[in-house]
Design a protein around this motif. Structure first.
Motif, PDB file in Angstrom:
ATOM      1  N   PRO A  81       0.820  -1.229   0.000  1.00 58.33           N
ATOM      2  CA  PRO A  81       0.000   0.000   0.000  1.00 58.33           C
ATOM      3  C   PRO A  81       0.850   1.274   0.000  1.00 58.33           C
ATOM      4  CG  PRO A  81      -0.749  -1.546   1.692  1.00 58.33           C
ATOM      5  CD  PRO A  81       0.477  -2.147   1.087  1.00 58.33           C
ATOM      6  N   GLU A  82       1.992   1.253   0.697  1.00 60.34           N
ATOM      7  CA  GLU A  82       2.813   2.464   0.780  1.00 60.34           C
ATOM      8  C   GLU A  82       3.677   2.688  -0.463  1.00 60.34           C
ATOM      9  OE1 GLU A  82       3.158  -0.302   2.500  1.00 60.34           O
ATOM     10  OE2 GLU A  82       5.263  -0.783   2.961  1.00 60.34           O
ATOM     11  N   ALA A  83       3.767   1.709  -1.327  1.00 64.88           N
ATOM     12  CA  ALA A  83       4.640   1.811  -2.509  1.00 64.88           C
ATOM     13  C   ALA A  83       3.913   2.575  -3.604  1.00 64.88           C
ATOM     14  CB  ALA A  83       5.052   0.415  -2.971  1.00 64.88           C
ATOM     15  N   ARG A  84       3.826   3.888  -3.441  1.00 69.96           N
ATOM     16  CA  ARG A  84       2.982   4.688  -4.346  1.00 69.96           C
ATOM     17  C   ARG A  84       3.726   5.154  -5.595  1.00 69.96           C
ATOM     18  NH1 ARG A  84       1.714   7.087   0.441  1.00 69.96           N
ATOM     19  NH2 ARG A  84       2.356   9.148  -0.262  1.00 69.96           N
ATOM     20  N   ILE A  85       5.036   4.909  -5.637  1.00 68.20           N
ATOM     21  CA  ILE A  85       5.779   5.248  -6.852  1.00 68.20           C
ATOM     22  C   ILE A  85       6.224   3.968  -7.541  1.00 68.20           C
ATOM     23  CG2 ILE A  85       7.809   6.417  -7.800  1.00 68.20           C
ATOM     24  CD1 ILE A  85       7.594   8.431  -5.603  1.00 68.20           C
ATOM     25  N   SER A  86       5.938   3.880  -8.817  1.00 64.66           N
ATOM     26  CA  SER A  86       6.405   2.743  -9.613  1.00 64.66           C
ATOM     27  C   SER A  86       7.299   3.269 -10.720  1.00 64.66           C
ATOM     28  CB  SER A  86       5.221   1.982 -10.216  1.00 64.66           C
ATOM     29  OG  SER A  86       4.481   1.358  -9.183  1.00 64.66           O
ATOM     30  N   VAL A  87       8.221   2.446 -11.157  1.00 66.99           N
ATOM     31  CA  VAL A  87       9.160   2.850 -12.209  1.00 66.99           C
ATOM     32  C   VAL A  87       9.297   1.697 -13.199  1.00 66.99           C
ATOM     33  CG1 VAL A  87      11.509   3.622 -12.726  1.00 66.99           C
ATOM     34  CG2 VAL A  87      10.434   4.306 -10.567  1.00 66.99           C
ATOM     35  N   LEU A  88       9.188   2.023 -14.466  1.00 65.00           N
ATOM     36  CA  LEU A  88       9.470   1.047 -15.530  1.00 65.00           C
ATOM     37  C   LEU A  88      10.723   1.521 -16.255  1.00 65.00           C
ATOM     38  CD1 LEU A  88       8.633  -1.383 -17.388  1.00 65.00           C
ATOM     39  CD2 LEU A  88       7.540   0.341 -18.857  1.00 65.00           C
ATOM     40  N   ILE A  89      11.724   0.652 -16.357  1.00 66.87           N
ATOM     41  CA  ILE A  89      12.933   0.993 -17.126  1.00 66.87           C
ATOM     42  C   ILE A  89      13.214  -0.118 -18.135  1.00 66.87           C
ATOM     43  CG2 ILE A  89      15.361   1.694 -17.043  1.00 66.87           C
ATOM     44  CD1 ILE A  89      15.033   2.592 -14.218  1.00 66.87           C
ATOM     45  N   PRO A  90      12.804   0.080 -19.387  1.00 69.74           N
ATOM     46  CA  PRO A  90      13.188  -0.872 -20.437  1.00 69.74           C
ATOM     47  C   PRO A  90      14.665  -0.684 -20.774  1.00 69.74           C
ATOM     48  CG  PRO A  90      11.267   0.459 -21.084  1.00 69.74           C
ATOM     49  CD  PRO A  90      11.889   1.113 -19.897  1.00 69.74           C
ATOM     50  N   ILE A  91      15.358  -1.781 -20.942  1.00 69.38           N
ATOM     51  CA  ILE A  91      16.812  -1.754 -21.161  1.00 69.38           C
ATOM     52  C   ILE A  91      17.176  -2.666 -22.326  1.00 69.38           C
ATOM     53  CG2 ILE A  91      18.968  -2.666 -20.151  1.00 69.38           C
ATOM     54  CD1 ILE A  91      18.126  -1.496 -17.509  1.00 69.38           C
ATOM     55  N   ARG A  92      18.077  -2.195 -23.166  1.00 72.39           N
ATOM     56  CA  ARG A  92      18.625  -3.052 -24.214  1.00 72.39           C
ATOM     57  C   ARG A  92      20.137  -3.114 -24.042  1.00 72.39           C
ATOM     58  NH1 ARG A  92      18.116  -1.042 -30.296  1.00 72.39           N
ATOM     59  NH2 ARG A  92      19.935   0.162 -29.652  1.00 72.39           N
ATOM     60  N   LYS A  93      20.710  -4.286 -24.228  1.00 70.28           N
ATOM     61  CA  LYS A  93      22.164  -4.416 -24.191  1.00 70.28           C
ATOM     62  C   LYS A  93      22.696  -4.605 -25.610  1.00 70.28           C
ATOM     63  CE  LYS A  93      23.015  -5.733 -19.414  1.00 70.28           C
ATOM     64  NZ  LYS A  93      23.061  -6.840 -18.450  1.00 70.28           N
ATOM     65  N   SER A  94      23.956  -4.275 -25.779  1.00 70.02           N
ATOM     66  CA  SER A  94      24.550  -4.246 -27.119  1.00 70.02           C
ATOM     67  C   SER A  94      24.794  -5.644 -27.675  1.00 70.02           C
ATOM     68  CB  SER A  94      25.879  -3.506 -27.062  1.00 70.02           C
ATOM     69  OG  SER A  94      26.796  -4.253 -26.284  1.00 70.02           O
ATOM     70  N   ALA A  95      25.019  -5.705 -28.979  1.00 67.41           N
ATOM     71  CA  ALA A  95      25.379  -6.973 -29.626  1.00 67.41           C
ATOM     72  C   ALA A  95      26.653  -7.551 -28.997  1.00 67.41           C
ATOM     73  CB  ALA A  95      25.567  -6.757 -31.122  1.00 67.41           C
ATOM     74  N   ALA A  96      27.576  -6.686 -28.592  1.00 68.45           N
ATOM     75  CA  ALA A  96      28.833  -7.161 -27.970  1.00 68.45           C
ATOM     76  C   ALA A  96      28.533  -7.916 -26.672  1.00 68.45           C
ATOM     77  CB  ALA A  96      29.769  -5.983 -27.693  1.00 68.45           C
ATOM     78  N   TRP A  97      27.572  -7.456 -25.903  1.00 68.73           N
ATOM     79  CA  TRP A  97      27.176  -8.151 -24.673  1.00 68.73           C
ATOM     80  C   TRP A  97      26.668  -9.551 -24.989  1.00 68.73           C
ATOM     81  CZ3 TRP A  97      27.440  -7.884 -19.471  1.00 68.73           C
ATOM     82  CH2 TRP A  97      26.544  -8.655 -18.721  1.00 68.73           C
TER      83      TRP A  97
END
Lengths: 182, 182
Positions: A81-97
């Motif tokens: 209930p107290e977690a009123r902030i949410s964050v979405l972070i889409p991430i892409r890694k390089s071909a080298a990874w």
């Protein structure tokens, strides 16, 4: 072929003009941007989405058994209930990874203390990792977090540490959405 | 969202009455069978397929850098003119396998000498691994092999060794298709 019971269904995030999450801030951290949106929808009710990101929970790729036991003992569930902030972070890694073998990727992950950094912010920051790469998506991972507003500066600090790590040199696209329930 | 250039397109295997591969033999090794078919099609031209299996090449999950270098030096490409026998073996692993952390799965993979066993049959047996699990498919992997007819007994021996390994206790569905070009 029907979806297998043992693999969770994919989760969709629709960027749109309406939805169950209001976008407080959308920041392009690296790589190509996504069209700016006022809302994210995860309810399946969004109409005329500008874009849709899809990911699914999968098996652990780097976490070892001891780390998993540690996490299970300490981490908090999403949607307190107290977690009123949410964050979405889409991430892409390089071909080298992705061209590296498993031990090479694991060594960089460990040198950057990725596990340790996330661990330092438990249980305040709850998180969920979704995998997208094998779905042919524009990002490799959709990372999701939630926390109480008083922990937002802790969250910022965690991101700073991760982004300064060696592993992040292989992140070639990253977009951050700060959200609140609409 | 268009398919990303860095991730290869999915490969489809259609079980049908026509197709570019004739099924010499279809054997249910473990778990539920698939409807018997006379052909497999990978050309995209099959009509009225009884079933379709989809997989895609992905990053390495267990192979380390030294093993990869060794493989690259020794292995043969698929589709050599003399490699007139092809084999498709779709494999599913149990929920218990996937619930393990990375180090636990890797330890079983290594104790069973999975890499070593495959290595022993190079370059005679060429192979390709496709991943299906994250696509919500009925199998986790589609394994593909080809070799000259005089190496079929070597291939059989390789399968025997793999199926006797500890790792195979976690295989709960496996079907074998011996194929020749139609």
């Amino acid at each position: 072929m029907t979806q297998r019971a043992t693999v969770p269904a994919p989760v969709q995030f629709c960027g749109a003009a309406t939805g169950n999450w209001r976008v407080r801030r959308q920041v392009r951290v690296s790589g190509p941007p996504l069209a700016a949106v006022s809302h994210l929808d995860t309810s399946g009710n969004a109409r005329s989405a500008l874009w849709t990101l899809t990911g699914l929970a999968s098996n652990l790729r780097y976490t070892d058994a001891a780390e998993r036991a540690d996490l299970l003992a300490v981490q908090a569930p999403l949607a307190r209930p107290e977690a009123r902030i949410s964050v979405l972070i889409p991430i892409r890694k390089s071909a080298a990874w992705w061209a590296m073998a498993q031990d090479e990727r694991l060594a960089i992950y460990r040198r950057g203390a990725h596990f340790r950094i996330g661990r330092d912010y438990l249980p305040a920051i709850a998180r969920r990792l979704l995998h997208s790469r094998d779905l042919g998506e524009p990002f490799d991972f959709l990372t999701w977090f939630d926390f109480a507003p008083e922990h937002e500066s802790d969250f910022d600090h965690m991101l700073e540490r991760l982004r300064a790590s060696e592993e992040w040199r292989f992140v070639d696209r990253e977009i951050e959405f700060r959200l609140e329930s609409a």
